[in-house]
Motif scaffolding. Structure first.
Motif, PDB file in Angstrom:
ATOM      1  N   ASP A 151       0.870  -1.181   0.000  1.00 12.94           N
ATOM      2  CA  ASP A 151       0.000   0.000   0.000  1.00 12.94           C
ATOM      3  C   ASP A 151       0.908   1.232   0.000  1.00 12.94           C
ATOM      4  O   ASP A 151       1.495   1.607   1.024  1.00 12.94           O
ATOM      5  N   GLY A 174       0.391   4.355  -0.242  1.00 15.10           N
ATOM      6  CA  GLY A 174      -0.012   5.483   0.612  1.00 15.10           C
ATOM      7  C   GLY A 174       0.450   5.290   2.038  1.00 15.10           C
ATOM      8  O   GLY A 174       1.060   6.198   2.637  1.00 15.10           O
ATOM      9  N   HIS A 175       0.165   4.117   2.607  1.00 16.50           N
ATOM     10  CA  HIS A 175       0.596   3.842   3.972  1.00 16.50           C
ATOM     11  C   HIS A 175       2.116   3.827   4.078  1.00 16.50           C
ATOM     12  O   HIS A 175       2.697   4.305   5.062  1.00 16.50           O
ATOM     13  N   MET A 223       3.627   7.226   4.345  1.00 13.79           N
ATOM     14  CA  MET A 223       3.458   7.846   5.664  1.00 13.79           C
ATOM     15  C   MET A 223       4.645   7.537   6.570  1.00 13.79           C
ATOM     16  O   MET A 223       4.996   8.327   7.450  1.00 13.79           O
ATOM     17  N   TYR A 224       5.274   6.377   6.383  1.00 11.10           N
ATOM     18  CA  TYR A 224       6.441   5.992   7.191  1.00 11.10           C
ATOM     19  C   TYR A 224       7.749   6.338   6.479  1.00 11.10           C
ATOM     20  O   TYR A 224       8.827   5.958   6.952  1.00 11.10           O
ATOM     21  N   GLU A 271       1.414  -3.768   8.254  1.00  8.26           N
ATOM     22  CA  GLU A 271       0.973  -2.382   8.384  1.00  8.26           C
ATOM     23  C   GLU A 271       0.917  -1.686   7.029  1.00  8.26           C
ATOM     24  O   GLU A 271       0.132  -0.768   6.828  1.00  8.26           O
ATOM     25  N   VAL A 272       1.771  -2.122   6.110  1.00 10.97           N
ATOM     26  CA  VAL A 272       1.880  -1.417   4.825  1.00 10.97           C
ATOM     27  C   VAL A 272       1.620  -2.347   3.641  1.00 10.97           C
ATOM     28  O   VAL A 272       1.892  -1.978   2.491  1.00 10.97           O
TER      29      VAL A 272
END
Length: 1016
Positions: free
Chosen positions: A709, A711-712, A715-716, A780-781
């Motif tokens: 993902d 987008g996720h 973010m990191y 998470e991603v």
């Protein structure tokens, strides 16, 4: 003719020339290479690239497609195929016949160099090579008797170098061995504690194992080369490698990892006759001879066994030269038997040992002369060239028989030895030159036929031509000379008549009466012949067709495929059940080589859920069952084994023409092609004769797709590439460097502990480091999707392709293909998708068309040669009527012997076009000679028939009966010559009968027509 007269006058000179030719021929025979088939140069180039552990989809997109696009513009390319599988890409370029492959390879290299920079960094350098049928092992040798690790060390350090030193051997590959590896097992907790990553550990080890030149310094009047040595010399050096932590501390590798000297994990196993074994596949040099190389290997085995001692056994599993040698021996024995039969026929007709010796001597002289011509034109002794010699044995004596019979008749009429020899030979020499030339010219168009048919049968054509030329020269030189010396006792002084002579006289009178009646009812004779010819053509649908007759080489393969992802232990359980079934066939099995999860013997990939048996049966004369029956019986017995798809098939070494049926389905999407392939396989499985249809879609491996993902991840502060770079070394391992020990390079690999990389949960919870130093779990991603992925992705001419292949049984290829195409025509394929029937079926169609055109051209050349010889368009046209009558015998022969029409059969038919006219030439030529001497036309026709009956019967019987051993198909490799022998036997027999009756009728009809035209 002057040559005939000179040979009779100078017998000593002729004898000396013959002795010189024999000496040259024997030397040539000793130096002729022996092989199964003639050497074939295929215009095929291959680009092979490795991309370790990459999925087939990635290999296709990142490697195969760029290379395809680059090479597609090269001039002369006929088609491009690619195969993308896990970790490897193979792009195959097939060029048009006649293409200069050396130049093509340079063009391919240039195009690949242009795109090399766009390929992934992890991909290895593309290998560009030419494909050769010789690029297959000539022998497989097993090593047994010790632990796999110890056997591997013995093989690599002692056996492989020993074999590679033998003459003619190019390389030796070890299968089933244990490959040594230095494993650095990382401790996740320690890595996290010191704040370092796996990449930093790998970089530290790699930097330690690095030597480099750093320049020069002056020392007096010398320049000293500066070289920094930093190579790893022991396992301890790896353990003590220094790593700098982000905090500035200094630690060693052993602080964060365990270093183990071990072997790579293996998901394969090789067994020979039930025992764990290493298998060495031995390749020969391209220009080396298979039989010589195999002999060198066998002769060298006792030497390596003595070096290894009793603890290790070295055994030959499969030797491809054995079948070659057996085939050559079989054909050679057929030649000898055929020659003896021909001599026996001559003795029966001539009732003279001296006259038979004259002919009997001409056979070996013509044969030996042929060997000399073969050597100087670069031919080899193989089943085809020797088959040509076996075919030519009976034909070799034809010219000598005709000459001797005419000399014989002059002697019986009271002529002197010299007069009989010179007049008898000179009188028929022009006709013999014409008949020999007509036989030879039929082969000329074969040289212009493209594809494998030309490559295989041009040597046969040359060999037969050499034999016929040699026999013609012998007939007009040696035979008259020997006749002038040996035929002193021809006339029976007691006045008694030989019983066979009385039979021939009776037959001659009956024939003359029958011929007179036939000449009286000319239209009826032509009509009956036409009706018989039409009736024989009605047999064509019942005969069937095939490419090349299968040879019983005594090799079978059992392929076992379990569900994708099956463990090695599960496959071994299936194998145990198969082993129990094979116990019943122990007396017929010489060697059984089992490869679980490996490649087996021969081409083809392997995976952990596959197993392959390669079975070598005992020699044909030591078993009561054919390989085909063995395959059928095993297939029946293994059907009740559940949990795996098991297929049994015959194997053929030497020339590989591919699967009998191969259906290529093309379209834009691989997923749709897989569904269509399954439908096609199911549809054709109901066709009678189709055996084990296999779809490429049936092979699949379970695949877990990781979808990042973006987008996720952003973010990191992570990119898809950064995440992939952390996943790959965790589950695949990471190559840090290569450690050299005793001239061997050993991989130093970084791994995480097994319990951290064995489950999906381990993957989901994998800690991904962010640029800030924090760690997050992978889930998470990313999301995870489980699918069934392909083993390999195929493309043809830059379009996705899926193949459905099948073996055949109990029916001919032509009939099965007809039924398969009828079934496929009923299927409604989506728009943009199409299929092509390829494999042997495609090769057969192309070969039949090419050889059919060659046959038409051959018939025209035969007519042209006779027109030149007779200085007439009419008489050659009369003679040509013998050709269609041979079709009656050919079709009856193939139907009666249950032999399908094949490439060898068509070659036999082509030969018949030049052979069957020989009797007609003798008949028409002698008829014209009698008419020139003043004999009335009708009487000349009858007298010519009576006079030529004896030589026609002799030449026909010697040719036909000499081919009987070949036509029986007895012995290894005889299946290849059997159709050719059957077509010649039946075609020549029926043509000879029709020649004796039909040709005189046609002669009379056309002569009458010619006179009417002249009057008008």
């Amino acid at each position: 003719m002057k040559l005939v007269t000179t040979s009779v006058k100078r017998p000593v000179g002729v004898v000396m020339i013959v002795l010189a030719i024999l000496a040259l021929g024997f030397v040539s025979l000793r130096n002729l290479a022996v092989d199964l088939f003639p050497e074939i140069e295929l215009p095929i180039a291959v680009v092979a690239t490795s991309y370790q552990d990459a999925a087939p989809e990635d290999v296709e997109n990142l490697i195969s497609r760029p290379i395809e696009g680059a090479v597609s513009t090269i001039e002369g390319i006929d088609s491009i195929q690619s195969r993308s599988q896990t970790g490897a890409s193979v792009v195959i370029m097939m060029f048009k016949n006649g293409t200069d492959l050396d130049q093509a390879l340079l063009d391919v290299r240039e195009k690949v160099d242009q795109v090399k920079g766009f390929l992934p960094n992890e991909a290895e350098e593309p290998n560009i090579l030419r494909f050769s049928p010789d690029a297959l092992p000539v022998m497989w040798v097993s090593l047994t008797g010790s632990e796999p690790e110890r056997l591997t060390e013995i093989a690599e350090n002692q056996v492989v170098p020993y074999f590679e030193r033998q003459e003619g051997i190019a390389s030796v590959t070890v299968e089933g061995g244990k490959e040594r590896e230095i494993q650095v097992i990382l401790e996740s907790t320690d890595l996290k504690q010191y704040g370092i990553s796996a990449n930093e550990v790998a970089q530290a080890i790699s930097a330690t194992n690095n030597s480099a030149s750093v320049g020069t310094v002056e020392k007096g009047n010398q320049d000293l080369q500066l070289r920094v040595i930093g190579e790893i010399e022991s396992i301890d050096d790896i353990k003590e490698t220094i790593i700098q932590t982000p905090a500035g501390a200094t630690i060693s590798v052993e602080d964060v990892a365990e270093v183990v000297d071990t072997y790579k994990e293996s998901d394969s196993l090789t067994l020979v006759n039930g025992e764990p074994s290493l298998v060495l596949s031995i390749m020969k040099n391209t220009d080396a001879n298979t039989v010589e190389v195999a002999t060198n290997i066998r002769d060298s085995i006792p030497g390596i066994e003595a070096e290894l001692g009793e603890s290790v056994a070295v055994d030959v599993i499969i030797d491809t030269s054995e079948f070659i040698q057996l085939s050559i021996d079989s054909v050679t024995s057929n030649i000898i038997i055929g020659g003896l039969i021909a001599i026996g026929i001559l003795l029966l007709f001539l009732k003279s040992i001296r006259a038979t010796i004259v002919i009997g001597v001409s056979i070996p002289i013509a044969l030996i002369s042929t060997f000399a011509l073969m050597y100087f034109t670069g031919q080899t002794l193989n089943v085809l060239t020797l088959g040509g010699l076996a075919l030519g044995v009976g034909m070799m004596v034809d010219s000598s028989i005709v000459i001797l019979e005419n000399i014989y008749s002059y002697r019986r009429r009271g002529a002197s030895l010299y007069e009989a020899a010179t007049k008898g030979a000179s009188e028929l020499t022009p006709a013999l030159i014409a008949s020999t030339t007509t036989t030879i010219v039929v082969f000329l168009p074969i040289v212009f036929v493209e594809g494998f048919a030309s490559d295989l049968f041009t040597p046969l054509a040359l060999t037969v031509s050499f034999a016929l030329v040699a026999s013609l020269v012998v007939a007009i030189t040696l035979v008259p000379m020997l006749s002038s010396q040996l035929l002193s006792k021809v006339v029976d002084k007691d006045g008694k008549t030989y019983w066979f002579e009385r039979f021939l006289n009776w037959l001659r009178d009956k024939y003359a009466n029958g011929l007179r009646r036939t000449l009286k009812f000319r239209k009826t004779t032509v009509l009956i012949t036409f009706l018989i010819l039409c009736g024989s053509f009605a047999l064509i649908p019942m005969i069937g067709a095939e490419l090349i007759p299968a040879s019983d080489q005594g090799q079978a393969r059992i392929s076992v495929e379990t569900e994708s992802g099956s463990s090695l232990e599960y496959v071994e359980g299936i194998v145990e059940q198969i082993n129990e079934k094979l116990i019943a066939y122990e007396k017929d099995i010489e060697v059984s080589f089992l490869s679980i999860g490996g490649d087996g013997v021969g081409p083809g990939g392997g995976s952990s859920n596959n197993a392959t048996y390669t079975i070598q049966l005992v020699p044909l004369d030591e078993r009561d069952i054919s390989t085909n029956d063995f395959v059928k019986n095993i297939e029946e017995d293994l059907r009740d084994i559940a949990g795996a798809e098991i297929t049994v098939s015959m194997m053929e070494s030497g020339m590989n023409f591919g699967d009998p049926i191969s259906i290529e389905i093309n379209g834009p999407e691989h997923e749709v092609l897989r569904d269509l392939a399954d439908e096609v396989a199911e549809e054709i499985s109901t066709v009678d004769g189709v055996l084990n249809p296999t779809s490429g879609a049936a092979q699949g491996i379970p695949q877990l797709t990781i979808r990042i993902d973006e987008g996720h991840a952003a973010m990191y502060g992570l990119t898809e590439q950064q995440i992939t770079g952390q996943i790959q070394p965790h589950f695949n391992g990471q190559l840090a460097t290569r450690y050299r020990e005793r001239r061997q390079e050993i991989d130093v690999m970084l791994y995480y502990p097994e319990d951290e990389r064995s489950t999906i949960h381990d993957l989901m919870e994998l800690n991904i480091q962010t640029p800030t130093g924090a760690s997050i779990p992978l889930n998470e991603v990313a999301e995870f999707i489980e699918i069934q992925g392909p083993v390999a992705l195929m493309r043809q001419n830059q379009q996705p392709q899926m193949n459905v292949t099948s073996q055949i049984i109990d029916r001919d290829l032509g009939s099965i293909v007809e039924d398969v195409e009828a079934r496929l025509a009923q299927m409604n394929l989506p728009e943009g998708y199409n299929y092509t029937v390829a494999g042997q079926a495609e090769e057969m169609e192309e070969a039949f068309i090419d050889l059919g055109l060659a046959l038409i051209f051959s018939i025209f050349l035969v007519y042209a040669v006779m027109a030149i010889q007779f200085e007439s368009f009419l008489y050659p046209f009369i003679i040509m009527f013998a050709i269609p009558t041979s079709a009656i015998g050919v079709l009856l022969g193939l139907f009666a012997t249950d032999i399908a029409l094949s490439v060898p059969a068509i070659i036999g038919i082509t030969m018949l076009a030049g052979v069957v006219v020989n009797n007609s030439i003798l008949l028409v030529d002698y008829t014209n000679l009698l008419r020139e001497r003043g004999m009335e036309r009708m009487e000349a026709i009858v007298e010519a028939g009576k006079n030529r009956l004896r030589p026609i019967l002799m030449t026909t019987f010697t040719t036909v009966l000499a081919l009987i051993p070949l036509s029986l198909g007895i012995g290894e490799g005889a299946e290849l010559q059997q159709p050719l022998a059957v077509t010649v036997i039946f075609g020549l027999s029926t043509s000879s009968i029709f020649t004796l009756f039909l040709v005189p009728v046609i002669y009379l009809l056309l002569d009458n027509l010619s006179k009417k035209i002249k009057v008008k």
